[in-house]
Enzyme design. Structure first.
Site, PDB file in Angstrom:
ATOM      1  N   ARG A 114       9.339  70.287 -70.304  1.00 24.47           N
ATOM      2  CA  ARG A 114      10.697  70.449 -69.776  1.00 24.47           C
ATOM      3  C   ARG A 114      11.486  69.145 -69.970  1.00 24.47           C
ATOM      4  O   ARG A 114      10.909  68.058 -69.882  1.00 24.47           O
ATOM      5  CB  ARG A 114      10.559  70.757 -68.291  1.00 24.47           C
ATOM      6  N   THR A 390      17.430  81.270 -73.375  1.00 23.79           N
ATOM      7  CA  THR A 390      16.077  80.777 -73.538  1.00 23.79           C
ATOM      8  C   THR A 390      15.422  81.665 -74.585  1.00 23.79           C
ATOM      9  O   THR A 390      15.992  82.660 -74.980  1.00 23.79           O
ATOM     10  CB  THR A 390      15.414  80.892 -72.151  1.00 23.79           C
ATOM     11  N   ILE A 409      17.297  75.696 -74.432  1.00 22.60           N
ATOM     12  CA  ILE A 409      18.263  74.608 -74.255  1.00 22.60           C
ATOM     13  C   ILE A 409      19.225  75.027 -73.133  1.00 22.60           C
ATOM     14  O   ILE A 409      20.340  74.599 -73.069  1.00 22.60           O
ATOM     15  CB  ILE A 409      18.989  74.243 -75.570  1.00 22.60           C
ATOM     16  N   SER A 461      12.883  75.276 -63.159  1.00 23.63           N
ATOM     17  CA  SER A 461      13.070  76.334 -64.151  1.00 23.63           C
ATOM     18  C   SER A 461      12.586  77.668 -63.586  1.00 23.63           C
ATOM     19  O   SER A 461      11.878  77.711 -62.582  1.00 23.63           O
ATOM     20  CB  SER A 461      12.267  75.981 -65.398  1.00 23.63           C
ATOM     21  N   GLY A 482      16.035  84.593 -70.137  1.00 19.34           N
ATOM     22  CA  GLY A 482      16.882  85.343 -69.209  1.00 19.34           C
ATOM     23  C   GLY A 482      17.225  84.611 -67.927  1.00 19.34           C
ATOM     24  O   GLY A 482      17.579  85.260 -66.939  1.00 19.34           O
TER      25      GLY A 482
HETATM   26  N1  GLY Z   1      17.260  77.196 -68.209  1.00 21.90           N
HETATM   27  C1  GLY Z   1      16.747  78.322 -67.553  1.00 21.90           C
HETATM   28  C2  GLY Z   1      15.473  78.065 -66.855  1.00 21.90           C
HETATM   29  O1  GLY Z   1      14.787  77.121 -67.188  1.00 21.90           O
HETATM   30  O2  GLY Z   1      15.148  78.757 -65.934  1.00 21.90           O
END
Ligand code: GLY
Length: 579
Positions: A114, A390, A409, A461, A482
């Site tokens: 991440r 994503t 991203i 996330s 999503g």
């Molecule tokens: N950027 C969406 C997530 O990491 O949940």
């Protein structure tokens, strides 16, 4: 030249041409039949290995690596870099992600690559003088970018488990960037829609900008600057990205647009191996992603919350099924908002949240006759001991090694900034932090202290790469993009297979719903619920909000005979391949 020689040359030329045409047609046919099978809900099956990803070219790269003797890790690295070229809106090297690994012998691991907040980031960096959130700043432009983790993640993954040489795995992506690839209709539409954003954030120009004519399906996208970046990564590994030419390009880009990422941030970035979350559901072992993603904990909480209910008897998307699942989702997302954040900075009450008794207890107060208002649902309290866009892909090789990888991203095309000279888009992942307690992010998710911004911290996330085992054997590889709907999409796909007996493609195709505590409403895809089911639930106080689509699941199911059965999501250009 004699007449005979000319004729022979002509014949061999036309034979060669026919062969090229045949190969082209075979390829086109494969993808066409793939698209047909997706629409028809018919799963494809492969014996020796399978790849399901968001783009046909990336899937083809992965299958080639498997055929060459690469293992699932090799194919993963190659698919990841190929996606950086052919799926720049999400598969980019300017972002980060998570993965779950299961070896053929049953070794389990997970990696957190991440993005991190730059060292100069601060808790209130997106607030104005009145303390109000300036919502665009965390979503668009240079200040929205976290330090990218993808290249570090792929290098670390390959060093630990890879079989083929690194350069061999990056080469296909380099070739795709150099020679170009034909964009799909969906990609053309999205590139056209975002022209103003690309122009606003890239005054020096980028390959995604079209001046006179619009993008059309089948246009060739050649990415020369990205090809040079991939060449450096191919030849120098991690140093090819985090140091030297590419690092200079990133830092220059930051200076031009007022971003914070420094050379030290890039040099210091490390991916983290983490212990996967292990749960169970109706005899299956669930192996999923720990924090910094909320996905794994939330998925296991959801499964524990509904396990006592006879979903298969009620049926798929029947009113009782939907009611129980929505009430579970409401409670679990309330916990997510309060308790989850980067475990390197925040003590996540992981053990407590994963206790079966806790999650069953949370469901005890729901009322069959009336929706529980979210205002009456708060996160659980624990005694403290101390003081969407994503993309996902699934890979299995001939030995049974498996990887489930979700990468992003953040929103589609990230912060819209293409690093000048290096040719890749940067993320807008800083928006996944809670910029202010209770202020919703792009996905409408709220958060508090656990997910507040701090230097070098990872933002929370929802990504939920997951692998299932049954009786000690690989059973399923699953995940999806999503945003906040990732967790509930993975949840429903697993339930579709285990409770409703769907094959992999049908489970992926099935229409979905989603509740995330706040806002207090259930999002539904068209035709997810029959009018009767919707009316019954509305009479109990549930409100519904129509969304064009939820999730894009790419998954592999291992059948009783040991065949890899694929599910590629028809909501996108997602493609299954194998051998
Ligand atoms: N950027 C969406 C997530 O990491 O949940």
């Amino acid at each position: 030249m004699s007449k005979w020689l000319a004729m022979a040359l002509l014949l061999s030329f036309s034979q060669a041409n026919a062969q090229i045409e045949k190969e082209k047609n075979v390829k086109a046919f494969e993808f066409l039949s793939n698209a047909d099978s997706k629409k028809a809900g018919k799963a494809l099956e492969f014996k020796k290995g399978a790849v399901v990803s968001a783009h046909p070219e990336a899937t083809a790269v992965g299958v080639e690596i498997l055929k060459k003797g690469g293992n699932a890790v090799d194919a993963t690295v190659a698919v990841k870099f190929a996606l950086a070229v052919v799926y720049p809106n999400a598969g980019n090297i300017g972002g980060g992600g998570f993965l779950i690994y299961r070896s053929a012998k049953g070794e389990l691991n997970s990696m957190d690559f991440r993005e991190k907040a730059p060292a100069l980031a601060s808790k209130d960096m997106y607030l104005d003088a009145n303390g109000d959130a300036i919502s665009e700043k965390s979503k668009e432009g240079h200040l929205a970018a976290g330090v990218p983790g993808t290249v570090a993640g792929m290098v670390a993954l390959h060093q630990k488990y890879g079989r083929l040489k690194w350069a061999e795995l990056v080469e296909p992506a380099y070739q795709l960037a150099t020679k170009g690839f034909k964009i799909t209709k969906q990609q053309a539409n999205e590139l056209n829609r975002l022209q103003n954003k690309f122009k606003q954030f890239n005054p020096l120009g980028t390959v995604f900008i079209k001046q006179e004519v619009e993008w059309a399906a089948g246009d060739l996208l050649v990415q020369t600057e990205l090809a040079n970046t991939l060449k450096l990564i191919r030849d120098k590994g991690r140093a090819g990205f985090y140091e030297g030419e590419v690092a200079n390009f990133i830092v220059e880009e930051m200076k031009r647009g007022g971003g914070l990422i420094s050379k030290e941030d890039l040099k210091n970035y490390q991916a983290a191996w983490r212990t996967p979350i292990i749960g169970s559901y109706r005899g299956y072992k669930i192996i999923t992603m720990p924090p910094t993603s909320s996905g794994g904990i939330a998925l296991v909480q959801l499964l524990q919350s509904v396990e006592a209910f006879p979903l298969s008897k009620w049926g798929h998307n029947a009113d009782s099924t939907v009611q129980v699942m929505v009430e579970a989702e409401r409670r679990v997302y309330a916990d997510r908002a309060k308790h989850l954040g980067d475990p390197d900075f925040w003590k996540v009450p992981q053990k407590e949240l994963l206790q079966e008794a806790y999650n069953k207890g949370r469901m005890a107060n729901f009322n069959w006759n009336k929706a529980t208002p979210s205002s009456e649902v708060q996160a659980g309290e624990f005694a403290r001991k101390e003081s969407e866009e994503t993309t996902h892909f699934s890979v299995v090789d001939k030995d049974g090694n498996a990887i489930s990888l979700t990468t992003t991203i953040n929103t589609s095309y990230g912060n819209y900034v293409v690093v000048k000279g290096a040719g890749f888009l940067l993320n807008n992942e800083m928006d996944d932090f809670s910029v202010k307690p209770g202020v919703p992010n792009y996905f409408g998710l709220v958060g508090y202290e656990a997910n507040a911004i701090a230097p070098n911290k990872r933002m929370l996330s929802s990504m939920t790469p997951t692998i299932l085992e049954k009786d000690g054997k690989l059973a399923m590889v699953v995940g999806t993009p999503g945003g906040s709907t990732i967790i509930t999409s993975v949840f429903q796909t697993i339930v579709n297979v285990i409770d409703f007996g769907m094959d992999m493609q049908k489970a992926v195709n099935a229409k979905k719903f989603h509740h995330q505590w706040l806002p207090d409403r259930t999002d539904i895809e068209p035709d997810a619920l029959t009018p009767e089911v919707q009316q019954k639930l509305e009479a109990k106080g549930y409100t519904f909000y129509k969304r064009s689509s939820i999730g894009r699941v790419d998954a592999i199911l291992v059948t009783k005979k040991g065949i890899y059965q694929t599910g590629a999501d028809p909501r996108g250009d997602d493609t299954a391949g194998g051998w």
